[in-house]
Enzyme design. Structure first.
Site, mmCIF file in Angstrom:
data_model
loop_
_atom_site.group_PDB
_atom_site.id
_atom_site.type_symbol
_atom_site.label_atom_id
_atom_site.label_comp_id
_atom_site.label_asym_id
_atom_site.label_seq_id
_atom_site.Cartn_x
_atom_site.Cartn_y
_atom_site.Cartn_z
ATOM 1 N N HIS A 163 -12.634 -5.656 -7.942
ATOM 2 C CA HIS A 163 -13.015 -4.537 -8.395
ATOM 3 C C HIS A 163 -14.247 -4.560 -8.903
ATOM 4 C CE1 HIS A 163 -8.413 -3.765 -8.850
ATOM 5 N NE2 HIS A 163 -8.921 -2.552 -8.823
ATOM 6 N N LYS A 200 -14.824 -3.215 -14.697
ATOM 7 C CA LYS A 200 -13.415 -3.422 -15.163
ATOM 8 C C LYS A 200 -13.079 -4.345 -16.164
ATOM 9 C CE LYS A 200 -9.110 -3.782 -13.129
ATOM 10 N NZ LYS A 200 -8.220 -2.463 -13.684
#
Ligand code: NAD
Length: 240
Positions: A127, A131
């Site tokens: 990600h 995040k």
């Protein structure tokens, strides 16, 4: 339907508001989550785990359905979700993309068919650098699907953050590895590795809109639905 959206300043909240507008549904605005729940039939919530207790109480109080996409909940947050679901309709999903939910259903079937003693299950996710939780909620949900297929509790077999002298891989472990970098929207792969073959399932999301559209679909699905804790599998009608 009146569809309220929390976290409007966030990456997901902004897109969800655009999708709600495009659907023609009414989107009430309010200064507090309590007032928003009072003004809405359903709330779509992609915010932060710290907001879950307040949002659960607000939705219950207002008898407003709740589509919850926030990840990284602790045990108290998850208990508040379960408690809310005894009174209102809650759709909770770590990932609202139709594709990921199909991958999860396949993961459970594969795990049921492939003996844990022979096939090592490893989950890799990547990600964007902003995040805040790891492994991702989707990676954990994939792990849950594998654990369900094997008839074990994920907490008993999960192995994440391997570092240093870890010793050999325990039989039946479900491994997790997380990469963070750039602006990756969400990539997940699940590998079943035996001594003689590898089977891999992979999903890549290129655009967060896939989650926003899925959440809107879930919000429309809550209309006149009885209280209960539902998943995106229920919304999509995917059999496990
Ligand atoms: P973001 O940081 O861009 O936005 C977060 C939003 O929540 C902001 O509007 C912020 O003001 C608000 N917020 C932060 N703390 C809060 C608090 N204590 N109370 C109320 N509001 C608060 O994050 P994002 O990328 O939009 O992701 C939000 C959440 O959704 C994360 O948990 C993420 O993992 C999850 N997510 C889920 C899916 C899914 O399909 N289920 C998809 C993408 C993201």
């Amino acid at each position: 339907m009146r569809i309220g959206v929390t976290g409007l300043s966030g990456r997901m909240g902004r897109l969800v508001a655009e999708e709600v507008a495009a659907s023609g549904a009414n989107r009430p605005e309010a200064a507090t989550p309590e007032a928003l729940a009072q003004a809405s039939d359903v709330i779509i919530d992609f915010t932060h785990a710290a907001a879950v207790l307040r949002h659960a109480a607000a939705c219950m109080q207002a008898n407003c359905a709740w589509v919850l996409g926030t990840t990284g909940l602790d045990a108290a947050g998850q208990a508040a979700v379960a408690q809310a679901a005894t009174r209102i309709c809650v759709v909770q999903a770590a990932n609202f993309s139709p594709g990921v939910n199909l991958v999860m259903a396949l993961a459970e079937r594969l795990a049921r068919a492939l003996p844990a003693a022979e096939y090592d299950a490893e989950i890799l996710e990547m990600h964007h650098r902003q995040k805040v939780d790891a492994p991702s909620g989707t990676a954990l949900a994939l792990g849950q699907a594998v654990a369900a297929g094997r008839g074990v509790a994920l907490a008993a077999v999960a192995q994440s953050g391997r570092d240093g002298h870890t010793g050999p891989r325990p039989e039946g472990a479900i491994g997790f590895a997380a990469l963070r970098g750039g602006q990756v929207v969400g990539e997940h792969s699940l590998l079943f590795a035996s001594a003689t073959e590898h089977i891999a399932l992979q999903h890549r999301a290129f655009d967060r809109r896939v989650f926003a559209r899925g959440a809107l679909r879930a919000a429309l699905w809550t209309n006149n639905r009885p209280a209960g804790l539902y998943s995106m599998m229920d919304v999509l009608g995917i059999e496990r």
